[in-house]
Design a protein around this motif. Structure first.
Motif, PDB file in Angstrom:
ATOM      1  N   ASP A   1       0.829  -1.206   0.000  1.00 59.52           N
ATOM      2  CA  ASP A   1       0.000   0.000   0.000  1.00 59.52           C
ATOM      3  C   ASP A   1       0.865   1.258   0.000  1.00 59.52           C
ATOM      4  O   ASP A   1       0.517   2.270  -0.610  1.00 59.52           O
ATOM      5  N   ILE A   2       1.983   1.194   0.707  1.00 56.92           N
ATOM      6  CA  ILE A   2       2.892   2.343   0.787  1.00 56.92           C
ATOM      7  C   ILE A   2       3.723   2.482  -0.480  1.00 56.92           C
ATOM      8  O   ILE A   2       3.959   3.585  -0.978  1.00 56.92           O
ATOM      9  N   LEU A   3       4.142   1.355  -1.028  1.00 54.63           N
ATOM     10  CA  LEU A   3       5.085   1.357  -2.144  1.00 54.63           C
ATOM     11  C   LEU A   3       4.431   1.578  -3.506  1.00 54.63           C
ATOM     12  O   LEU A   3       4.912   2.372  -4.321  1.00 54.63           O
ATOM     13  N   VAL A   4       3.329   0.894  -3.775  1.00 59.44           N
ATOM     14  CA  VAL A   4       2.742   0.882  -5.123  1.00 59.44           C
ATOM     15  C   VAL A   4       1.815   2.082  -5.323  1.00 59.44           C
ATOM     16  O   VAL A   4       0.891   2.295  -4.532  1.00 59.44           O
ATOM     17  N   PRO A   5       2.035   2.882  -6.370  1.00 59.14           N
ATOM     18  CA  PRO A   5       1.116   3.991  -6.648  1.00 59.14           C
ATOM     19  C   PRO A   5      -0.234   3.453  -7.111  1.00 59.14           C
ATOM     20  O   PRO A   5      -0.302   2.603  -8.007  1.00 59.14           O
ATOM     21  N   HIS A   6      -1.319   3.906  -6.494  1.00 59.38           N
ATOM     22  CA  HIS A   6      -2.643   3.402  -6.856  1.00 59.38           C
ATOM     23  C   HIS A   6      -3.703   4.436  -6.514  1.00 59.38           C
ATOM     24  O   HIS A   6      -3.481   5.361  -5.728  1.00 59.38           O
ATOM     25  N   LEU A   7      -4.865   4.259  -7.124  1.00 57.78           N
ATOM     26  CA  LEU A   7      -5.965   5.204  -6.946  1.00 57.78           C
ATOM     27  C   LEU A   7      -7.245   4.412  -6.737  1.00 57.78           C
ATOM     28  O   LEU A   7      -7.627   3.607  -7.592  1.00 57.78           O
ATOM     29  N   HIS A   8      -7.906   4.641  -5.615  1.00 58.58           N
ATOM     30  CA  HIS A   8      -9.161   3.946  -5.346  1.00 58.58           C
ATOM     31  C   HIS A   8     -10.306   4.603  -6.096  1.00 58.58           C
ATOM     32  O   HIS A   8     -10.310   5.804  -6.345  1.00 58.58           O
ATOM     33  N   VAL A   9     -11.295   3.788  -6.469  1.00 53.72           N
ATOM     34  CA  VAL A   9     -12.477   4.301  -7.170  1.00 53.72           C
ATOM     35  C   VAL A   9     -13.170   5.352  -6.307  1.00 53.72           C
ATOM     36  O   VAL A   9     -13.381   5.161  -5.113  1.00 53.72           O
ATOM     37  N   GLY A  10     -13.499   6.489  -6.923  1.00 54.02           N
ATOM     38  CA  GLY A  10     -14.174   7.562  -6.210  1.00 54.02           C
ATOM     39  C   GLY A  10     -13.244   8.520  -5.507  1.00 54.02           C
ATOM     40  O   GLY A  10     -13.686   9.514  -4.921  1.00 54.02           O
ATOM     41  N   SER A  11     -11.944   8.244  -5.540  1.00 50.66           N
ATOM     42  CA  SER A  11     -10.963   9.111  -4.888  1.00 50.66           C
ATOM     43  C   SER A  11     -10.228   9.938  -5.935  1.00 50.66           C
ATOM     44  O   SER A  11     -10.001   9.495  -7.055  1.00 50.66           O
ATOM     45  N   GLU A  12      -9.861  11.150  -5.562  1.00 47.34           N
ATOM     46  CA  GLU A  12      -9.124  12.026  -6.469  1.00 47.34           C
ATOM     47  C   GLU A  12      -7.630  12.034  -6.162  1.00 47.34           C
ATOM     48  O   GLU A  12      -6.826  12.431  -6.996  1.00 47.34           O
ATOM     49  N   ARG A  13      -7.259  11.605  -4.972  1.00 50.34           N
ATOM     50  CA  ARG A  13      -5.860  11.668  -4.545  1.00 50.34           C
ATOM     51  C   ARG A  13      -5.232  10.278  -4.569  1.00 50.34           C
ATOM     52  O   ARG A  13      -5.673   9.386  -3.851  1.00 50.34           O
ATOM     53  N   PRO A  14      -4.192  10.077  -5.397  1.00 48.71           N
ATOM     54  CA  PRO A  14      -3.510   8.779  -5.443  1.00 48.71           C
ATOM     55  C   PRO A  14      -2.822   8.472  -4.118  1.00 48.71           C
ATOM     56  O   PRO A  14      -2.484   9.365  -3.350  1.00 48.71           O
ATOM     57  N   GLU A  15      -2.601   7.198  -3.872  1.00 53.49           N
ATOM     58  CA  GLU A  15      -1.871   6.756  -2.696  1.00 53.49           C
ATOM     59  C   GLU A  15      -0.600   6.038  -3.141  1.00 53.49           C
ATOM     60  O   GLU A  15      -0.417   5.733  -4.309  1.00 53.49           O
TER      61      GLU A  15
END
Length: 258
Positions: A86-100
């Motif tokens: 979760d910390i390492l891989v860039p990803h974006l949850h559905v409905g979210s505007e800010r990537p994690e």
């Protein structure tokens, strides 16, 4: 035949859900998405307990009061592994505007796909670990139990496929491409399952750890992602109700059929 079903059923569920993009013009409503998310969380929690953690401890009953130890270690490693991903891989949850995750120049579509991949990894590992237990033949898990787990994951993967393909279409992708990407988001599950089976066949003593590892990874996804999504927005008991339905259904399937 049972092994093939156990490997493919979750992927079939995702693919069937992704096909909703051909029949629905709009995104799934917030309430329906909340209901689906709560249901998925309930299925995953029940599967983690009855299909993974309990069999992991049953396999180690000769350890007496320390039979919990492999399950404990595997569970915590599963939590830590998903935390690291979760910390390492860039990803974006559905409905979210800010990537994690770490910063990257990936497109929204690519990051949406990565988010689902992180979500599906533990489900693939769970199917592979329990199928490895069947192949190992120590009696702690059965083929019926493995198929039950695959059915439960396939059921919760159906709405997940739709939740992925519909937003991809609304962002300008064609229906065909959205369906393909939605279906492919589930391909990591049979791949992960095959890797787990191969690993367990080489190092049989790690099987209880693998079952518990998959449980920990699934619980991480539930707590970090699914429960917050099911509770987001205006207060509603919908997510809680569907969580209970999903949990009860998976519990009944596992006990009655496993």
């Amino acid at each position: 035949m049972g092994i093939v079903l156990g490997l493919l059923l979750p992927f079939v569920g995702t693919t069937a859900g992704a096909a909703c993009v051909f029949f629905l013009k709009k995104q799934i409503s917030t309430n329906l998405q909340r209901a689906f998310t709560g249901f998925a969380a309930g299925v995953m929690v029940a599967a983690s307990v009855w299909s993974l953690l309990i069999p992991a401890m049953d396999m180690c009953e000769d350890m007496g009061k320390m039979a919990f130890f492999p399950a404990l270690i595997g569970f915590l490693l599963g939590i830590l592994f998903l935390l690291f991903m979760d910390i390492l891989v860039p990803h974006l949850h559905v409905g979210s505007e800010r990537p994690e995750g770490s910063k990257s120049g990936l497109s929204r579509t690519a990051m949406l796909m990565l988010a689902v991949t992180i979500h599906n990894l533990p489900e693939g590992a769970a199917c592979g670990a329990i199928l490895a237990g069947v192949i190992n033949g120590d009696g702690a898990v059965t083929m019926a139990g493995a198929i039950t787990l695959a059915i439960g994951i396939a059921i919760q993967n159906f709405p997940e496929g739709a939740i992925i393909s519909l937003p991809l279409c609304s962002e300008g992708n064609s229906r065909g491409k959205s369906f393909l990407l939605g279906a492919l988001s589930g391909i990591v599950e049979p791949i992960g399952a095959i890797i787990a089976i191969l690993l367990a066949s080489v190092v049989t003593p790690i099987l209880p750890y693998m079952l518990a590892f998959a449980a920990g990874a699934m619980i991480y996804v539930v707590v970090e992602e699914l429960i917050p999504e099911a509770s987001a927005g205006e207060h509603s008991n919908l997510g809680t109700i569907t969580f209970a339905v999903g949990f009860a259904l998976m519990m009944v399937l596992d006990v009655a059929l496993g």
